[in-house]
Each structure stands twice: as C-alpha cells, then as structure tokens.
Design a protein around this motif. Structure first.
Motif, PDB file in Angstrom:
ATOM      1  N   THR A  28       0.833  -1.202   0.000  1.00 32.53           N
ATOM      2  CA  THR A  28       0.000   0.000   0.000  1.00 32.53           C
ATOM      3  C   THR A  28       0.867   1.251   0.000  1.00 32.53           C
ATOM      4  OG1 THR A  28      -1.711  -1.176   1.231  1.00 32.53           O
ATOM      5  CG2 THR A  28      -1.816   1.220   1.236  1.00 32.53           C
ATOM      6  N   VAL A  29       1.897   1.265   0.799  1.00 32.91           N
ATOM      7  CA  VAL A  29       2.791   2.421   0.856  1.00 32.91           C
ATOM      8  C   VAL A  29       3.523   2.597  -0.470  1.00 32.91           C
ATOM      9  CG1 VAL A  29       4.901   3.300   1.937  1.00 32.91           C
ATOM     10  CG2 VAL A  29       3.076   2.382   3.350  1.00 32.91           C
ATOM     11  N   GLU A  30       3.983   1.521  -1.057  1.00 35.07           N
ATOM     12  CA  GLU A  30       4.699   1.606  -2.324  1.00 35.07           C
ATOM     13  C   GLU A  30       3.790   2.114  -3.448  1.00 35.07           C
ATOM     14  OE1 GLU A  30       6.152  -2.340  -2.792  1.00 35.07           O
ATOM     15  OE2 GLU A  30       7.948  -1.980  -1.588  1.00 35.07           O
ATOM     16  N   GLN A  31       2.538   1.736  -3.427  1.00 36.97           N
ATOM     17  CA  GLN A  31       1.621   2.166  -4.471  1.00 36.97           C
ATOM     18  C   GLN A  31       1.264   3.636  -4.328  1.00 36.97           C
ATOM     19  OE1 GLN A  31      -1.632  -0.539  -4.103  1.00 36.97           O
ATOM     20  NE2 GLN A  31      -0.575  -2.207  -5.150  1.00 36.97           N
ATOM     21  N   SER A  32       1.235   4.140  -3.108  1.00 38.53           N
ATOM     22  CA  SER A  32       0.840   5.532  -2.902  1.00 38.53           C
ATOM     23  C   SER A  32       2.027   6.474  -2.801  1.00 38.53           C
ATOM     24  CB  SER A  32      -0.001   5.642  -1.624  1.00 38.53           C
ATOM     25  OG  SER A  32       0.793   5.320  -0.501  1.00 38.53           O
ATOM     26  N   ALA A  33       3.229   5.981  -2.925  1.00 41.85           N
ATOM     27  CA  ALA A  33       4.420   6.823  -2.784  1.00 41.85           C
ATOM     28  C   ALA A  33       4.558   7.766  -3.975  1.00 41.85           C
ATOM     29  CB  ALA A  33       5.663   5.956  -2.659  1.00 41.85           C
ATOM     30  N   ILE A  34       5.034   8.965  -3.671  1.00 44.93           N
ATOM     31  CA  ILE A  34       5.282   9.953  -4.707  1.00 44.93           C
ATOM     32  C   ILE A  34       6.639   9.655  -5.327  1.00 44.93           C
ATOM     33  CG2 ILE A  34       5.654  12.389  -5.164  1.00 44.93           C
ATOM     34  CD1 ILE A  34       3.790  13.017  -2.880  1.00 44.93           C
ATOM     35  N   THR A  35       6.682   9.613  -6.626  1.00 45.64           N
ATOM     36  CA  THR A  35       7.925   9.289  -7.312  1.00 45.64           C
ATOM     37  C   THR A  35       8.716  10.567  -7.607  1.00 45.64           C
ATOM     38  OG1 THR A  35       6.904   9.422  -9.485  1.00 45.64           O
ATOM     39  CG2 THR A  35       6.863   7.278  -8.383  1.00 45.64           C
ATOM     40  N   GLU A  36       9.949  10.396  -8.004  1.00 48.66           N
ATOM     41  CA  GLU A  36      10.806  11.535  -8.350  1.00 48.66           C
ATOM     42  C   GLU A  36      10.244  12.291  -9.559  1.00 48.66           C
ATOM     43  OE1 GLU A  36      13.434  12.773  -6.734  1.00 48.66           O
ATOM     44  OE2 GLU A  36      13.081  11.276  -5.174  1.00 48.66           O
ATOM     45  N   VAL A  37       9.609  11.565 -10.466  1.00 51.02           N
ATOM     46  CA  VAL A  37       9.013  12.210 -11.643  1.00 51.02           C
ATOM     47  C   VAL A  37       7.880  13.141 -11.207  1.00 51.02           C
ATOM     48  CG1 VAL A  37       7.750  11.782 -13.790  1.00 51.02           C
ATOM     49  CG2 VAL A  37       9.638  10.290 -13.132  1.00 51.02           C
ATOM     50  N   ILE A  39       7.605  14.649  -8.324  1.00 49.43           N
ATOM     51  CA  ILE A  39       8.208  15.794  -7.641  1.00 49.43           C
ATOM     52  C   ILE A  39       8.781  16.775  -8.661  1.00 49.43           C
ATOM     53  CG2 ILE A  39      10.096  16.497  -6.122  1.00 49.43           C
ATOM     54  CD1 ILE A  39       9.588  13.898  -4.558  1.00 49.43           C
ATOM     55  N   ALA A  40       9.429  16.267  -9.686  1.00 44.59           N
ATOM     56  CA  ALA A  40       9.982  17.141 -10.724  1.00 44.59           C
ATOM     57  C   ALA A  40       8.874  17.892 -11.454  1.00 44.59           C
ATOM     58  CB  ALA A  40      10.805  16.321 -11.707  1.00 44.59           C
TER      59      ALA A  40
END
Length: 78
Positions: A28-37, A39-40
């Motif tokens: 669940t945490v991995e699916q909802s994590a914000i990626t670097e893309v 953030i950019a």
C-alpha cells in the motif's frame, strides 16, 4: 509431543499472519508513494506559477503612483 507441535503450529500461524499484514502494508505504501518524476513535475509547475505572478511591492508602487497622479490632478483642476 502433540501439545508442543500444536503450540509451534499456532505460533507459526501467528507469525505468518503478521508477515502477510506487513507485506500488504508495504504494498500500500509503495503504491501511494510519490515518485521523483511527480516531484519534478510539481517543481516545474510551481516555478511557472512563480514567474507568472505579480509581486506585491510592484502593485503597491503602481497604486501609489496612480494615487499621486490623481492627487496632483485634483489640486491642479479644482
């Protein structure tokens, strides 16, 4: 001997349930994590918004200038 095996089986079942619970939470945490893309992309959006705004001191200066012109006009043309 049977009692010992039953206890071991119970403990093993409890450990397996705990591991499965942790794995599902991690998924669940991995699916909802914000990626670097992401953030950019957000950074570029914020920078474009910063470039398009008027700073408050500029607005204040323009308003003051308009007020001064209006005051001079009011005094010169009664």
């Amino acid at each position: 001997m049977l009692v010992v095996l039953t206890r071991l089986e119970t403990k093993l079942d409890a450990a397996t349930i705990g591991i499965a619970d942790h794995e599902s939470r991690l998924r669940t945490v991995e699916q909802s994590a914000i990626t670097e893309v992401d953030i950019a992309q957000l950074r570029s959006d914020v920078e474009s918004l910063k470039r398009g705004r008027w700073p408050l001191p500029t607005i204040g200066a323009v308003g003051g200038l308009i007020g001064a012109i209006a005051a001079v006009y009011a005094v010169a043309h009664p």
